[in-house]
Scaffold this motif. Sequence first.
Motif, mmCIF file in Angstrom:
data_model
loop_
_atom_site.group_PDB
_atom_site.id
_atom_site.type_symbol
_atom_site.label_atom_id
_atom_site.label_comp_id
_atom_site.label_asym_id
_atom_site.label_seq_id
_atom_site.Cartn_x
_atom_site.Cartn_y
_atom_site.Cartn_z
ATOM 1 N N TYR A 1 -0.303 -5.142 -0.601
ATOM 2 C CA TYR A 1 -0.752 -5.558 0.726
ATOM 3 C C TYR A 1 -0.966 -4.330 1.595
ATOM 4 O O TYR A 1 -0.168 -3.402 1.571
ATOM 5 C CB TYR A 1 0.291 -6.397 1.460
ATOM 6 C CG TYR A 1 0.953 -7.520 0.717
ATOM 7 C CD1 TYR A 1 0.363 -8.155 -0.362
ATOM 8 C CD2 TYR A 1 2.202 -7.969 1.142
ATOM 9 C CE1 TYR A 1 0.997 -9.204 -0.997
ATOM 10 C CE2 TYR A 1 2.844 -9.015 0.518
ATOM 11 C CZ TYR A 1 2.242 -9.619 -0.568
ATOM 12 O OH TYR A 1 2.883 -10.655 -1.190
ATOM 13 N N LEU B 1 4.831 -0.746 25.377
ATOM 14 C CA LEU B 1 4.669 -0.381 23.963
ATOM 15 C C LEU B 1 4.678 1.141 23.867
ATOM 16 O O LEU B 1 4.003 1.818 24.652
ATOM 17 C CB LEU B 1 3.312 -0.912 23.450
ATOM 18 C CG LEU B 1 2.871 -0.377 22.087
ATOM 19 C CD1 LEU B 1 3.694 -1.012 20.965
ATOM 20 C CD2 LEU B 1 1.381 -0.665 21.858
ATOM 21 N N ASN C 1 -1.930 -4.100 5.901
ATOM 22 C CA ASN C 1 -1.091 -4.481 7.053
ATOM 23 C C ASN C 1 -1.384 -5.914 7.524
ATOM 24 O O ASN C 1 -2.320 -6.131 8.303
ATOM 25 C CB ASN C 1 -1.315 -3.493 8.199
ATOM 26 C CG ASN C 1 -0.684 -2.137 7.911
ATOM 27 O OD1 ASN C 1 -0.954 -1.533 6.870
ATOM 28 N ND2 ASN C 1 0.154 -1.654 8.789
ATOM 29 N N ARG D 1 -4.877 2.097 10.214
ATOM 30 C CA ARG D 1 -4.391 1.213 9.155
ATOM 31 C C ARG D 1 -5.459 0.161 8.860
ATOM 32 O O ARG D 1 -6.371 -0.059 9.652
ATOM 33 C CB ARG D 1 -3.111 0.478 9.598
ATOM 34 C CG ARG D 1 -1.917 1.376 9.864
ATOM 35 C CD ARG D 1 -1.340 1.906 8.566
ATOM 36 N NE ARG D 1 -0.167 2.733 8.781
ATOM 37 C CZ ARG D 1 -0.200 4.059 9.001
ATOM 38 N NH1 ARG D 1 -1.356 4.697 9.041
ATOM 39 N NH2 ARG D 1 0.917 4.741 9.170
ATOM 40 N N LEU E 1 3.687 -3.015 14.555
ATOM 41 C CA LEU E 1 2.887 -2.895 15.769
ATOM 42 C C LEU E 1 2.568 -4.246 16.426
ATOM 43 O O LEU E 1 2.790 -4.429 17.624
ATOM 44 C CB LEU E 1 1.583 -2.157 15.420
ATOM 45 C CG LEU E 1 0.610 -1.940 16.572
ATOM 46 C CD1 LEU E 1 1.237 -1.085 17.666
ATOM 47 C CD2 LEU E 1 -0.673 -1.272 16.063
ATOM 48 N N ARG F 1 6.270 8.859 14.809
ATOM 49 C CA ARG F 1 7.409 8.243 14.122
ATOM 50 C C ARG F 1 7.540 8.892 12.744
ATOM 51 O O ARG F 1 6.524 9.025 12.037
ATOM 52 C CB ARG F 1 7.145 6.731 13.988
ATOM 53 C CG ARG F 1 8.251 5.947 13.337
ATOM 54 C CD ARG F 1 8.003 4.449 13.424
ATOM 55 N NE ARG F 1 6.884 3.984 12.606
ATOM 56 C CZ ARG F 1 6.521 2.718 12.466
ATOM 57 N NH1 ARG F 1 7.187 1.776 13.109
ATOM 58 N NH2 ARG F 1 5.503 2.379 11.704
ATOM 59 N N ALA G 1 0.826 -1.214 0.000
ATOM 60 C CA ALA G 1 0.000 0.000 0.000
ATOM 61 C C ALA G 1 0.855 1.256 0.000
ATOM 62 O O ALA G 1 0.373 2.336 -0.349
ATOM 63 C CB ALA G 1 -0.905 0.001 1.227
ATOM 64 N N TYR H 1 -5.721 -3.573 8.779
ATOM 65 C CA TYR H 1 -5.047 -4.812 9.189
ATOM 66 C C TYR H 1 -5.803 -6.019 8.658
ATOM 67 O O TYR H 1 -7.028 -6.097 8.807
ATOM 68 C CB TYR H 1 -4.976 -4.889 10.721
ATOM 69 C CG TYR H 1 -4.149 -3.769 11.328
ATOM 70 C CD1 TYR H 1 -2.773 -3.912 11.499
ATOM 71 C CD2 TYR H 1 -4.745 -2.570 11.710
ATOM 72 C CE1 TYR H 1 -2.008 -2.881 12.040
ATOM 73 C CE2 TYR H 1 -3.984 -1.532 12.258
ATOM 74 C CZ TYR H 1 -2.621 -1.697 12.415
ATOM 75 O OH TYR H 1 -1.869 -0.676 12.940
HETATM 76 N N1 UFG Z 1 3.222 1.712 15.818
HETATM 77 C C1 UFG Z 1 3.325 2.113 17.135
HETATM 78 N N2 UFG Z 1 4.272 1.518 17.910
HETATM 79 C C2 UFG Z 1 5.118 0.557 17.439
HETATM 80 C C3 UFG Z 1 4.999 0.146 16.088
HETATM 81 C C4 UFG Z 1 4.043 0.758 15.297
HETATM 82 O O1 UFG Z 1 2.592 2.979 17.586
HETATM 83 O O2 UFG Z 1 5.969 0.084 18.199
HETATM 84 C C5 UFG Z 1 2.188 2.334 14.975
HETATM 85 C C6 UFG Z 1 2.765 3.057 13.773
HETATM 86 O O3 UFG Z 1 3.109 4.376 14.128
HETATM 87 C C7 UFG Z 1 1.596 2.985 12.810
HETATM 88 C C8 UFG Z 1 0.918 1.654 13.145
HETATM 89 O O4 UFG Z 1 1.367 1.316 14.456
HETATM 90 O O5 UFG Z 1 0.714 3.995 13.097
HETATM 91 C C9 UFG Z 1 1.283 0.537 12.197
HETATM 92 O O6 UFG Z 1 2.688 0.482 12.105
HETATM 93 P P1 UFG Z 1 3.446 -0.725 11.390
HETATM 94 O O7 UFG Z 1 4.906 -0.418 11.465
HETATM 95 O O8 UFG Z 1 2.984 -2.023 11.928
HETATM 96 O O9 UFG Z 1 2.906 -0.635 9.902
HETATM 97 P P2 UFG Z 1 3.052 0.531 8.831
HETATM 98 O O10 UFG Z 1 1.662 0.857 8.391
HETATM 99 O O11 UFG Z 1 3.884 1.633 9.314
HETATM 100 O O12 UFG Z 1 3.901 -0.199 7.711
HETATM 101 C C10 UFG Z 1 3.337 -1.264 6.969
HETATM 102 C C11 UFG Z 1 4.409 -2.229 6.473
HETATM 103 C C12 UFG Z 1 5.311 -1.569 5.467
HETATM 104 C C13 UFG Z 1 4.531 -0.875 4.400
HETATM 105 C C14 UFG Z 1 3.502 0.042 5.012
HETATM 106 C C15 UFG Z 1 2.621 0.637 3.978
HETATM 107 O O13 UFG Z 1 5.182 -2.695 7.554
HETATM 108 O O14 UFG Z 1 6.072 -2.577 4.833
HETATM 109 O O15 UFG Z 1 2.669 -0.707 5.893
HETATM 110 O O16 UFG Z 1 1.971 -0.376 3.286
HETATM 111 F F1 UFG Z 1 5.365 -0.122 3.630
#
Ligand code: UFG
Length: 340
Positions: free
Chosen positions: A177, A215, A179, A231, A200, A295, A125, A233
């Motif tokens: 994909y 966390l 999440n 997101r 996450l 982040r 995505a 999921y």
């Molecule tokens: N988050 C936290 N704490 C953490 C980890 C994540 O608050 O310790 C939050 C992030 O800020 C975000 C959400 O949880 O708001 C989801 O974070 P993820 O890292 O699990 O997922 P992302 O959406 O950031 O990233 C995922 C994939 C990437 C991809 C992206 C867009 O891991 O490979 O989606 O598709 F690029």
Amino acid sequence: MTVLVTGGAGYIGSHTLVCLLDLGYEVVVYDNLVNSSVKALRRVEEITGKNLEFVEGDVTDSGALDDLFAKYSIDAVIHFAALKAVGESSQLPLQYYETNVYGSLCLLNAMKKAGVNHFVYSSSATVYGEVNPSPYVETMELGSPSSPYGASKVMVERILADAVRVNPKFRAISLRYFNPIGAHPSGLIGEDPLGVPNNLLPFITQVAVGVRGNLSVFGGDYPTADGTCVRDYLHVMDLAEGHVAAIDWLAEQSNFNGVEAFNLGTGTGVSVLEIIASFEAATCQKINFEIVERRAGDLPAFWANAEKADKVLNWQAKRSLSEMMEDAWRWQSKNPNGFS
Ligand code: UFG
Ligand code: NAD
């Protein structure tokens, strides 16, 4: 049908192997194990009661890929192998482009030489970038993701669009994909990140099992209902089934030459705080958290329009959020240290 699965020992790859083997496909896994364990493959065999072929190798090794296609009669390729840590990609851009872009080129060239024409690509995505509003639809122009990781996914989608034009037999699907979370319901395979999890759900399950302390919730002041990021999921087994649907669709199209993109998500946005509450409710585990700074690079909210996958591939994400939580927790609690 024999399917070559690059990166098959990894998180999404191993779950996809279960679906393929359960449905009677033969599989050959090609993986350099840089972010995975051969134990995942043995567990896949345990779950399915089937054997798979495993070749250890790198997708940037053209000679090894030629040998692979010479040794096995491959009908289709699912290409998972990649480096995937968004933050790390900004520190190691050349390594990310080498594995994710050059590796894909080596694979496509080896396929061309071997006359293998069906290709399913692990996109993300993230290709929609910051410019597009949610829900993301496949007809949107691709954005310019800020990370080298995201850029590598856009580049390979672009390469596929050009590659199909010059080879009338070649056909490809890019699966974007959202999440993926959760694990196979057996608890035998699941997500096993190296070191501190970036994502996450693995962080939450490691807090619950006692491997991590609190966390950190990144940002509580986003323009969303509760201030935390939203997101889409989806259960990794739903995602895995999407790959089988893609392979089958490519095989069914007698005259198709081109590349099609499909969003694989549920179509529903869920916030970080809702994820924590859902995990706690499904597992009776308390997650201690604190809200900290945002982040860098996180978008406030995005989710899929998944109607195209429904209409064309007859694929829907069927599993509930609580199943995702229960299955993620079963995997983590049975394997507190992952595969090690
Ligand atoms: N988050 C936290 N704490 C953490 C980890 C994540 O608050 O310790 C939050 C992030 O800020 C975000 C959400 O949880 O708001 C989801 O974070 P993820 O890292 O699990 O997922 P992302 O959406 O950031 O990233 C995922 C994939 C990437 C991809 C992206 C867009 O891991 O490979 O989606 O598709 F690029
Ligand atoms: P993963 O790291 O668990 O799996 C990737 C696999 O590729 C690993 O087994 C790793 O050892 C292998 N690999 C890496 N570099 C290689 C190389 N040079 N040669 C051979 N094998 C190599 O990751 P995953 O979560 O299963 O992701 C699979 C694919 O899906 C990746 O392309 C990723 O970018 C994409 N994707 C993942 C997510 C997600 O949230 N997990 C989201 C969108 C897209």
